[in-house]
Design a protein around this motif. Structure first.
Motif, PDB file in Angstrom:
ATOM      1  N   ALA A 181       0.873  -1.176   0.000  1.00  0.00           N
ATOM      2  CA  ALA A 181       0.000   0.000   0.000  1.00  0.00           C
ATOM      3  C   ALA A 181       0.907   1.221   0.000  1.00  0.00           C
ATOM      4  O   ALA A 181       1.732   1.381   0.907  1.00  0.00           O
ATOM      5  N   ALA A 182       0.778   2.072  -1.011  1.00  0.00           N
ATOM      6  CA  ALA A 182       1.669   3.219  -1.161  1.00  0.00           C
ATOM      7  C   ALA A 182       0.864   4.498  -1.346  1.00  0.00           C
ATOM      8  O   ALA A 182      -0.101   4.515  -2.111  1.00  0.00           O
ATOM      9  N   ASP A 184       1.631   7.126  -3.004  1.00  0.00           N
ATOM     10  CA  ASP A 184       1.716   7.453  -4.430  1.00  0.00           C
ATOM     11  C   ASP A 184       1.893   6.153  -5.193  1.00  0.00           C
ATOM     12  O   ASP A 184       3.009   5.647  -5.352  1.00  0.00           O
ATOM     13  N   GLN A 185       0.775   5.593  -5.649  1.00  0.00           N
ATOM     14  CA  GLN A 185       0.809   4.278  -6.290  1.00  0.00           C
ATOM     15  C   GLN A 185       1.665   4.277  -7.544  1.00  0.00           C
ATOM     16  O   GLN A 185       2.483   3.365  -7.743  1.00  0.00           O
ATOM     17  N   GLN A 186       1.507   5.262  -8.398  1.00  0.00           N
ATOM     18  CA  GLN A 186       2.266   5.276  -9.650  1.00  0.00           C
ATOM     19  C   GLN A 186       3.760   5.388  -9.394  1.00  0.00           C
ATOM     20  O   GLN A 186       4.566   4.733 -10.058  1.00  0.00           O
ATOM     21  N   ALA A 187       4.142   6.209  -8.417  1.00  0.00           N
ATOM     22  CA  ALA A 187       5.561   6.331  -8.089  1.00  0.00           C
ATOM     23  C   ALA A 187       6.125   4.992  -7.601  1.00  0.00           C
ATOM     24  O   ALA A 187       7.265   4.636  -7.916  1.00  0.00           O
ATOM     25  N   ALA A 188       5.315   4.247  -6.821  1.00  0.00           N
ATOM     26  CA  ALA A 188       5.757   2.938  -6.344  1.00  0.00           C
ATOM     27  C   ALA A 188       5.923   1.960  -7.503  1.00  0.00           C
ATOM     28  O   ALA A 188       6.905   1.210  -7.575  1.00  0.00           O
ATOM     29  N   ILE A 189       4.953   1.965  -8.417  1.00  0.00           N
ATOM     30  CA  ILE A 189       5.055   1.094  -9.595  1.00  0.00           C
ATOM     31  C   ILE A 189       6.328   1.420 -10.379  1.00  0.00           C
ATOM     32  O   ILE A 189       7.080   0.522 -10.784  1.00  0.00           O
ATOM     33  N   ASP A 190       6.588   2.705 -10.564  1.00  0.00           N
ATOM     34  CA  ASP A 190       7.771   3.122 -11.318  1.00  0.00           C
ATOM     35  C   ASP A 190       9.052   2.683 -10.612  1.00  0.00           C
ATOM     36  O   ASP A 190      10.001   2.202 -11.253  1.00  0.00           O
ATOM     37  N   PHE A 191       9.083   2.830  -9.280  1.00  0.00           N
ATOM     38  CA  PHE A 191      10.282   2.469  -8.518  1.00  0.00           C
ATOM     39  C   PHE A 191      10.586   0.982  -8.629  1.00  0.00           C
ATOM     40  O   PHE A 191      11.711   0.581  -8.955  1.00  0.00           O
ATOM     41  N   TYR A 192       9.593   0.135  -8.369  1.00  0.00           N
ATOM     42  CA  TYR A 192       9.844  -1.304  -8.385  1.00  0.00           C
ATOM     43  C   TYR A 192      10.072  -1.827  -9.800  1.00  0.00           C
ATOM     44  O   TYR A 192      10.804  -2.807  -9.994  1.00  0.00           O
ATOM     45  N   SER A 193       9.483  -1.167 -10.771  1.00  0.00           N
ATOM     46  CA  SER A 193       9.752  -1.555 -12.158  1.00  0.00           C
ATOM     47  C   SER A 193      11.216  -1.275 -12.496  1.00  0.00           C
ATOM     48  O   SER A 193      11.879  -2.075 -13.168  1.00  0.00           O
ATOM     49  N   GLU A 194      11.727  -0.142 -12.006  1.00  0.00           N
ATOM     50  CA  GLU A 194      13.121   0.210 -12.260  1.00  0.00           C
ATOM     51  C   GLU A 194      14.077  -0.725 -11.539  1.00  0.00           C
ATOM     52  O   GLU A 194      15.090  -1.161 -12.093  1.00  0.00           O
ATOM     53  N   VAL A 195      13.742  -1.063 -10.284  1.00  0.00           N
ATOM     54  CA  VAL A 195      14.652  -1.871  -9.471  1.00  0.00           C
ATOM     55  C   VAL A 195      14.622  -3.349  -9.870  1.00  0.00           C
ATOM     56  O   VAL A 195      15.664  -4.002  -9.978  1.00  0.00           O
ATOM     57  N   PHE A 196      13.417  -3.897 -10.100  1.00  0.00           N
ATOM     58  CA  PHE A 196      13.280  -5.336 -10.319  1.00  0.00           C
ATOM     59  C   PHE A 196      12.881  -5.731 -11.739  1.00  0.00           C
ATOM     60  O   PHE A 196      12.798  -6.924 -12.042  1.00  0.00           O
ATOM     61  N   GLY A 197      12.592  -4.756 -12.582  1.00  0.00           N
ATOM     62  CA  GLY A 197      12.188  -5.092 -13.942  1.00  0.00           C
ATOM     63  C   GLY A 197      10.745  -5.525 -14.058  1.00  0.00           C
ATOM     64  O   GLY A 197      10.370  -6.204 -15.024  1.00  0.00           O
ATOM     65  N   PRO A 213       2.355 -12.960 -12.636  1.00  0.00           N
ATOM     66  CA  PRO A 213       2.118 -12.075 -11.496  1.00  0.00           C
ATOM     67  C   PRO A 213       3.133 -12.308 -10.383  1.00  0.00           C
ATOM     68  O   PRO A 213       3.436 -13.452 -10.035  1.00  0.00           O
ATOM     69  N   VAL A 214       3.667 -11.209  -9.852  1.00  0.00           N
ATOM     70  CA  VAL A 214       4.728 -11.336  -8.862  1.00  0.00           C
ATOM     71  C   VAL A 214       4.424 -10.566  -7.571  1.00  0.00           C
ATOM     72  O   VAL A 214       4.882 -10.957  -6.499  1.00  0.00           O
ATOM     73  N   ALA A 215       3.646  -9.475  -7.649  1.00  0.00           N
ATOM     74  CA  ALA A 215       3.325  -8.685  -6.464  1.00  0.00           C
ATOM     75  C   ALA A 215       2.243  -7.677  -6.818  1.00  0.00           C
ATOM     76  O   ALA A 215       2.055  -7.337  -7.994  1.00  0.00           O
ATOM     77  N   GLY A 216       1.556  -7.174  -5.805  1.00  0.00           N
ATOM     78  CA  GLY A 216       0.530  -6.163  -6.012  1.00  0.00           C
ATOM     79  C   GLY A 216       0.948  -4.825  -5.420  1.00  0.00           C
ATOM     80  O   GLY A 216       1.683  -4.776  -4.428  1.00  0.00           O
ATOM     81  N   ILE A 217       0.485  -3.747  -6.032  1.00  0.00           N
ATOM     82  CA  ILE A 217       0.708  -2.399  -5.499  1.00  0.00           C
ATOM     83  C   ILE A 217      -0.618  -1.662  -5.559  1.00  0.00           C
ATOM     84  O   ILE A 217      -1.252  -1.590  -6.614  1.00  0.00           O
ATOM     85  N   MET A 218      -1.052  -1.130  -4.420  1.00  0.00           N
ATOM     86  CA  MET A 218      -2.323  -0.411  -4.351  1.00  0.00           C
ATOM     87  C   MET A 218      -2.097   0.981  -3.778  1.00  0.00           C
ATOM     88  O   MET A 218      -1.059   1.255  -3.160  1.00  0.00           O
TER      89      MET A 218
END
Length: 263
Positions: A19-20, A22-35, A57-62
């Protein structure tokens, strides 16, 4: 095999989500770090993003927003334990001394879930799969590899998870004060007393570990992207790991695991 092809046994960690604010910022961060690949989901799911790795599917972000008169959830990663029947399991949790924080809820045709806390205060989720079984890939770089309970009272926690889920615990060979958690003799996670390195007011919690190919390089990437290292990379019995936070304060661990014995 890192790809999950059979149902998760009851009591096994099967999903994690964040749970973040700023959901979009979290998606962007984990996409950058883990692909990961991910995007804000449809309105009927509250915008829940199911992130994928290699199409699985590997994880959820809300979005961490107030719901149903309740305050916004904290910015944390939540581990979900598989259940054959979420209703019966929630009753078992209560009978074993746990606390239900969110009642059993249907998630469309995907499954049924609830959120609870064990008697030592560690929060976790329960997931009864229907159309959605959980993580489709694990134990691979960029995917979930371990779920660890850090608790103020290991003996009370061990008794609770055995009573509510049938999870067994036993000292782990080669790791002082560390307990392996098993379901039907299969390792599913770990448990340890709260570390003295943690702030005194840190509550009991489940820590999620993601596998990486290079721990040091990943920590550099995390800090460059606005995260921070709580524990710099160090070598331990299972590999080289670090404990970090994302830019919004969610804590998680990364580990480059030692190769498993093929015996």
């Amino acid at each position: 095999m890192p790809e999950v092809t059979s149902p998760y046994q009851a009591g096994t960690p099967c999903w994690v989500d964040l749970a973040a604010p700023d959901q979009q910022a979290a998606i962007d961060f984990y996409s950058e770090v883990f692909g990961w690949a991910g995007e804000v989901g449809p309105a009927e799911t509250g915008g829940y993003a199911v992130c994928t790795l290699n199409g699985k599917p590997v994880a959820g972000i809300m979005a961490a927003v107030p719901m149903g008169g309740q305050p916004a959830p904290p910015t944390v990663w939540t581990s979900y334990l598989a259940a054959a029947d979420a209703g019966a399991t929630s009753q078992a949790v209560s009978q074993a001394g746990g606390t239900l924080l969110m009642p059993v809820t249907d998630v469309m045709s995907l499954g049924r879930m609830c959120i609870a806390a064990d008697p030592t205060g560690a929060v976790f989720g329960i997931w009864q799969p229907m159309d959605f079984p959980g993580a489709g890939i694990v134990n691979e770089s960029g995917a979930l590899i371990w779920n660890e309970l850090n608790t103020t009272e290991p003996s009370a926690a061990a008794a609770f998870y055995k009573a509510a889920f049938g999870i067994e615990s036993a000292p782990m060979e080669g790791a002082e004060h560390y307990y392996g958690l098993t379901v039907n003799d299969r390792p599913v996670g770990g448990m340890q007393p709260m570390s003295e390195q943690m702030p005194a007011d840190t509550p009991s919690h489940w820590l999620v570990y993601f596998a990486v190919a290079d721990t040091d390089a990943t920590v550099d990437k995390i800090t460059s992207a606005g995260g921070a290292a709580l524990q710099q990379p160090f070598d331990m019995v299972a590999g080289r790991m670090a404990v970090v936070t994302d830019p919004q304060g969610a804590t998680f661990a990364v580990i480059n695991p030692k190769p498993m014995d093929q015996g």
